[in-house]
Write an enzyme that holds these catalytic residues in place. Structure first.
Site, short mmCIF file in Angstrom:
data_model
loop_
_atom_site.label_atom_id
_atom_site.label_comp_id
_atom_site.label_asym_id
_atom_site.label_seq_id
_atom_site.Cartn_x
_atom_site.Cartn_y
_atom_site.Cartn_z
N HIS A 327 23.57 55.86 50.29
CA HIS A 327 24.03 54.71 51.37
C HIS A 327 24.92 53.85 50.80
O HIS A 327 25.63 53.01 51.36
CB HIS A 327 22.60 53.98 51.39
CG HIS A 327 21.90 54.57 52.60
ND1 HIS A 327 21.07 55.53 52.15
CD2 HIS A 327 21.76 54.79 53.92
CE1 HIS A 327 20.34 56.30 53.30
NE2 HIS A 327 20.83 55.47 54.28
N GLY A 328 25.18 53.66 49.41
CA GLY A 328 26.29 52.75 48.95
C GLY A 328 26.14 52.58 47.33
O GLY A 328 25.28 52.98 46.67
#
Lengths: 493, 322
Positions: A327-328
């Site tokens: 996700h990041g």
């Protein structure tokens, strides 16, 4: 191009639709596919044409890798098939790693080794996480001989098909290619158009009317407020919880709807996740295609639950940490993934001990766990997360609506304040609470988009149902005229 | 095919019904737009009576409430028109209105509100209300896409207000905002009001989602600059007055302020003044972070005169060349 833009709704989608089916009608099906690939690449390039070569390179590389893995090739003289697959996967991970994680690693190296290496400051190419994962799954499927389609044009369509290109659902080669090949899918299907418009209008409504409303309070609470009182902190976290759900599920609905207009059925990605009564249940309902990917391509290859209890728990942790990193690039994402992995491990232990909870209590715990962990997911910095969480669980700064003064005036002596502007730090007003309550009722008790679509299948010929869809589209388009164009949250991942 | 046709027909019927409702009450005056209309009429009338070169202040309400035009006039020896009214009308419309009072050789001073630089110019409620009620000509001349956006941006409440308006006599304008408080140059003179001042207790630093200037700002401003050049009108851009907050020294805000200056520098346009010199403490305001009280007006006007001193004499003497 955003799904929630006039350009997409009134220009791109109708033009793509008419030309694609016109070409099919003239028996130019291959030209139709070329057109769909080109229009999808145009759709992708609308943001930044600079990344077009990147997706083209990735596509060509993976196509030839997959073809070689599936059919065998000269490489087998020099390298085992398994190592060839590993090379392919690592190449994909290197690409995403370079663009997405370089600065994260440099930052950490600088911190640990006290060095001063310059950050690369690379812009994240749109959709890189999605098309990379999709193509990794293609390589693995090719290795397992589960792909039976080796035409580059079809492969390009599988990767670039615009409804699912930017933010999923993450699809399998084997679930898409037969649909593109089916003869009846090359003809206009009015039932599918009707269903597609229905689900698209629901998604559009979710995005521009609901998610973008919550976005204002969530952004103010996380990004700009320096202090939050108790109500503001909870309103901030709940606003983000609802924003994320309505934003991403709205996007998915629009993707499913747009694809259906082209007679392509995309897999569902959400199934009322906030109705979940345990964390495993949540992950069966939230971003289903990502969970599927992580299960099939990470958890099971790691051994799944087949290698004893300890390995099962560690596999769960590893899988969810990877999910977090996907996700990041940030420690808050890793921590969020760890928390979910840990929760799944605890739940597994809990179940093995034969404990159970009343459903309402199980739901309450699950929902609050998800809501609290989203704080780490959303926060740009640890300090943002701690700011929100500390205020959520502190009674030092309690400001209640002044209408409650007469009833709860005795709380004065405990330092509780009463004010009309009890949610001012998040740019809120009386509507903030009403929206949160209504959204809670909707996500817990109402039918979700998939259920509504199933219901609509039996009703789509009714005049009133068409009028309802027409109204939803009209109203969403009207709202689009005043709200600032906002990207979907998952475009950042 | 029938369900698809029904969806499309119902969608277009809803759209047509909405467009019909908007057109049905087009030109019906509303109470909310009354003071803006009166103030603009006053200012445009005053400007039309000036037959020599003049200086025109163009902005939202930071200038309406924040300039002593008489002091400027005395300093520069040229007539000054305070054409500023309401930032809610949005920059493109404010610039459009300024074109009505600016004549060849005039000087326009534009201390534009900061949010103009980052706005995406989706139609605001004030703008839609005013245009539909008071400026049908402008509405009729909008490009089709802009017209479409405006029509769909109208709120349900505004439609009802517009339909009901012919059956209600509008009340005279009272309060801080209105022609009743204007001096002869178009400056709004407002006495101290305790209740209004108390509103400032809750104000905070502006939230700037991005420190980059919006594409829409660049588009509209570029058009305006080209128009001014063609019509030989000298443009001078300045920082607006704004309430001071410590936060404005953070890198994000500093970058934003620098980007504003950079834009004007790149266009070879005059941007004069340090934004921080125009940020005054709360006691110099009367009800919002852009509305100065009389002490604030004096301070801001002196600062403006001071900053423009090095260039003003040359500009006035040389005539207007953009």
């Amino acid at each position: 191009m955003l799904f929630n833009s006039y350009e997409f709704i009134f220009v791109f989608l109708p033009i793509s639709f008419f030309i694609y089916f016109y070409l099919n009608k003239k028996d130019l099906t291959e030209v139709g596919k070329v057109f769909l690939v080109c229009s999808s690449l145009f759709f992708y390039s609308w943001w930044n044409v600079a990344y077009l070569p990147l997706i083209l390179f990735s596509m060509i590389f993976n196509y030839f890798m997959g073809k070689s893995l599936s059919k065998g090739g000269t490489f087998q003289k020099y390298i085992s098939k398994r190592n060839f697959l590993i090379f392919g996967i690592l190449s994909n991970l290197a690409l995403i790693g370079y663009f997405k994680y370089s600065d994260f690693f440099i930052d950490n190296i600088n911190y640990v080794l006290n060095t001063d290496i310059d950050l690369l400051n690379l812009a994240l190419p749109l959709a890189i996480s999605f098309f990379t994962f999709q193509q990794i799954s293609y390589l693995v499927d090719s290795y397992r001989h589960q792909t039976h389609e080796y035409n580059f044009l079809n492969y390009a369509l599988f990767v670039t098909f615009f409804p699912q290109l930017i933010a999923g659902p993450i699809v399998h080669h084997k679930e898409m290619m037969p649909q593109f090949a089916l003869v009846e899918n090359k003809m206009i299907n009015y039932r599918n158009i009707s269903l597609g418009l229905f689900i698209f209008s629901i998604g559009l409504f979710k995005k521009v009317v609901i998610a973008d409303t919550f976005a204002v309070w969530a952004s103010a609470g996380f990004d700009t407020a320096t202090t939050l009182n108790l109500i503001e902190a909870w309103a901030t976290s709940l606003s983000y919880t609802f924003q994320l759900y309505f934003d991403f599920s709205g996007y998915t609905d629009m993707a499913i709807g747009a694809a259906l207009i082209f007679n392509i059925k995309l897999p569902i990605n959400f199934n009322s996740p906030y109705k979940a009564t345990n964390i495993q249940d949540f992950w069966r309902r939230w971003h289903i295609t990502l969970s599927r990917f992580l299960r099939e391509y990470v958890y099971i290859p790691l051994g799944g639950n087949r290698r004893g209890e300890f390995r099962t728990y560690s596999n769960l942790m590893v899988t969810f940490i990877i999910g977090g990193i996907w996700h990041g690039a940030g420690w808050t994402f890793i921590f969020w993934g760890m928390l979910h992995g840990l929760a799944l491990a605890i739940q597994r232990l809990w179940n093995s001990l034969g404990f159970s909870l009343k459903p309402w209590l199980a739901w309450l715990i699950t929902f609050n766990f998800v809501n609290i962990t989203w704080v780490f997911f959303r926060a740009k910095e640890w300090s943002d997360a701690t700011k929100v969480l500390r205020s959520m669980f502190s009674l030092d700064n309690v400001v209640l609506p002044s209408v409650l003064l007469n009833i709860l005036s005795s709380l004065d002596k405990y330092g509780v304040e009463f004010s009309q502007e009890y949610v001012r730090h998040i740019n809120g007003d009386k509507w903030t609470g009403i929206w949160i309550i209504v959204a809670m009722i909707v996500v817990v008790f109402a039918m979700n988009s998939n259920q509504l679509l199933e219901r609509y299948k039996t009703l789509y010929q009714e005049l009133w149902s068409s009028i309802l869809v027409g109204f939803l589209l009209f109203y969403s388009i009207k709202v689009m005229a005043v709200v600032t164009d906002s990207e979907f949250l998952y475009f950042n991942f | 095919m029938k369900p698809v046709r029904n969806i499309l027909i119902s969608f277009f019927c809803f759209c047509a019904f909405w467009v019909g409702l908007v057109y049905f009450q087009l030109g019906n005056p509303t109470q909310e737009s009354k003071w803006v209309e009166e103030v603009y009429s006053f200012k445009e009338k005053y400007a039309s009576q000036i037959h020599e070169r003049k200086i025109v202040m163009v902005s939202g309400s930071n200038c309406l409430f924040g300039i002593d035009s008489e002091m400027l006039e005395k300093e520069w020896g040229m007539p000054v028109v305070n054409d500023a009214v309401h930032a809610g009308l949005q920059m493109p419309y404010i610039l459009y209105k300024s074109k009505k009072v600016l004549k060849q050789g005039d000087i326009a001073i534009l201390p534009l509100e900061y949010f103009f630089y980052i706005n995406d110019y989706k139609p605001s409620q004030t703008y839609t209300d005013f245009v539909l009620a008071r400026d049908v000509e402008y509405f009729s001349n909008l490009p089709i896409k802009e017209k479409f956006k405006l029509v769909f941006a109208v709120s349900f409440e505004r439609i009802i207000t517009g339909i009901r308006s012919p059956f209600h006599k509008l009340k005279p304008t009272v309060g801080f905002y209105g022609v009743q408080n204007l001096n002869s140059h178009g400056d709004e003179i407002v006495p101290y009001d305790k209740e209004a001042f108390s509103k400032l207790d809750t104000v905070r630093a502006d939230v700037i989602p991005s420190n980059q200037l919006s594409d829409e700002f660049r588009f509209y401003m570029n058009q305006y600059v080209a128009w001014a050049k063609k019509n030989h009108i000298k443009l001078i851009f300045m920082p607006p007055n704004h309430m001071y907050f410590k936060a404005y020294h953070l890198p994000h805000y500093k970058a934003f302020l620098q980007n504003i200056k950079k834009y004007y520098d790149e266009k070879h346009l005059l941007y004069i003044g340090d934004p921080y010199d125009y940020m005054y403490k709360k006691e110099y305001y009367f009800n919002t972070t852009y509305h100065l009280n009389d002490r604030g007006v004096a301070l801001r006007t002196k600062q403006l005169i001071h900053d423009l001193k090095p260039v003003m004499a040359t500009i006035i003497n040389s005539g207007a060349k953009s």
